[in-house]
Design an enzyme around this catalytic site. Sequence first.
Site, PDB file in Angstrom:
ATOM      1  N   ASP A 224       0.794  -1.141  -0.026  1.00 16.64           N
ATOM      2  CA  ASP A 224      -0.017   0.007   0.084  1.00 16.64           C
ATOM      3  C   ASP A 224       1.012   1.053   0.158  1.00 16.64           C
ATOM      4  OD1 ASP A 224       0.948  -0.289   2.625  1.00 16.64           O
ATOM      5  OD2 ASP A 224      -1.025  -0.908   3.440  1.00 16.64           O
TER       6      ASP A 224
ATOM      7  N   ASN B  28      -7.218  -1.944  14.395  1.00 21.01           N
ATOM      8  CA  ASN B  28      -8.621  -2.111  13.933  1.00 21.01           C
ATOM      9  C   ASN B  28      -8.834  -3.652  13.182  1.00 21.01           C
ATOM     10  OD1 ASN B  28      -7.507  -1.637  11.708  1.00 21.01           O
ATOM     11  ND2 ASN B  28      -8.796   0.308  11.205  1.00 21.01           N
TER      12      ASN B  28
ATOM     13  N   HIS C 146      -7.220  -4.255  10.358  1.00 17.83           N
ATOM     14  CA  HIS C 146      -6.995  -4.136   9.037  1.00 17.83           C
ATOM     15  C   HIS C 146      -5.779  -4.963   8.451  1.00 17.83           C
ATOM     16  CE1 HIS C 146      -4.347  -0.008   9.350  1.00 17.83           C
ATOM     17  NE2 HIS C 146      -3.610  -0.881   9.311  1.00 17.83           N
TER      18      HIS C 146
ATOM     19  N   GLU D  97      -9.460  -1.714   5.299  1.00 13.33           N
ATOM     20  CA  GLU D  97     -10.137  -1.022   6.620  1.00 13.33           C
ATOM     21  C   GLU D  97     -11.450  -1.932   6.977  1.00 13.33           C
ATOM     22  OE1 GLU D  97      -8.452   0.519   8.376  1.00 13.33           O
ATOM     23  OE2 GLU D  97      -7.782   2.226   7.606  1.00 13.33           O
TER      24      GLU D  97
HETATM   25  C1  F6R Z   1       1.734  -1.350   5.959  1.00 16.21           C
HETATM   26  C2  F6R Z   1       0.361  -1.880   6.226  1.00 16.21           C
HETATM   27  C3  F6R Z   1      -0.439  -1.901   7.555  1.00 16.21           C
HETATM   28  C4  F6R Z   1       0.253  -2.243   8.931  1.00 16.21           C
HETATM   29  C5  F6R Z   1      -0.430  -2.259  10.291  1.00 16.21           C
HETATM   30  C6  F6R Z   1       0.209  -2.378  11.349  1.00 16.21           C
HETATM   31  O1  F6R Z   1       2.162  -1.658   4.897  1.00 16.21           O
HETATM   32  O2  F6R Z   1      -0.350  -2.472   5.251  1.00 16.21           O
HETATM   33  O3  F6R Z   1      -1.511  -3.051   7.451  1.00 16.21           O
HETATM   34  O4  F6R Z   1       0.959  -3.340   8.498  1.00 16.21           O
HETATM   35  O5  F6R Z   1      -1.306  -0.802  10.154  1.00 16.21           O
HETATM   36  O6  F6R Z   1       1.190  -1.374  11.385  1.00 16.21           O
HETATM   37  P1  F6R Z   1       2.491  -1.306  12.516  1.00 16.21           P
HETATM   38  O7  F6R Z   1       3.260  -2.393  12.137  1.00 16.21           O
HETATM   39  O8  F6R Z   1       3.094  -0.107  12.340  1.00 16.21           O
HETATM   40  O9  F6R Z   1       1.655  -1.611  13.745  1.00 16.21           O
END
Ligand code: F6R
Length: 259
Positions: free
Chosen positions: A74, A145, A147, A152
Amino acid sequence: MSSITVRVFEDKLSGSQYIADALRSRIHTNDSDSKRTVLGLATGGSPKKVYDLLVESVETGELSFQNVTSFNLDEYYPIGPESRNSYHYYMNQRLFNHTDVDPGQVFIPEGDIEVSEVDHYCKAYERKIAGYGGIEIQLLGIGGNGHIGFNEPGSSIESETRLIHLDEKTRRDAADSFGGIHQTPEKAITMGVKTILNAKKIYCMAWGAHKARPVQQLIEGEITAEWPVTFLQTHANVELIIDRAAASLLTDSSNFIVN
Ligand code: F6R
């Protein structure tokens, strides 16, 4: 019944070592078979240590990225690749600048294309992944959450790469690095849930007590779009790599391997 393998590690370092070893050994095997390794990569805090360990292996000459192709999950939208908050910047700083990867084999959704081009661009991203025979190993973190990528709550299991509105919680989590909620992008381009589930193997990682709730949903919850991470239950080859704190809400320890 989910077939997710749960591995609980003492800490983030040992869990990250397990994932880095798995990536290294897959790249080595493919190198000996003269095959490219197609990786799906994540950003954020979760994979940082894995990338550090891979960089160390490159620096000691143990590992080469010459035969690696990568697709990132992403990117914020809109954002330019030079922005310090972009996932382009993150990947270059953390990993690619320290490897011998061919820059032409690195694919990260572009956050600075015209809005009128986005649909076409997202379809082309899907075709590009398919053109490389699909993703062999996908790394994933989990949002608080639930995702995965930026899929989301409410995302469909059939979703593909697309422009999405970020959840308020996701934006609040990112707000500090953007210098406040008002500067934080409202949108992102993300691989879809279906895109992620098409990967042959998925390593999903989570460190810390703040990930215990989504981890519990993933392992013990019903499959629901309200927790997109639960869609991983439908995949045949997922390993969940977590530390003790992230495992703290799991009720049935007979289902996991303690490392
Ligand atoms: C990042 C992504 C997100 C993160 C998620 C966890 O490329 O796709 O889904 O993996 O938000 O973020 P962290 O690792 O910062 O807790």
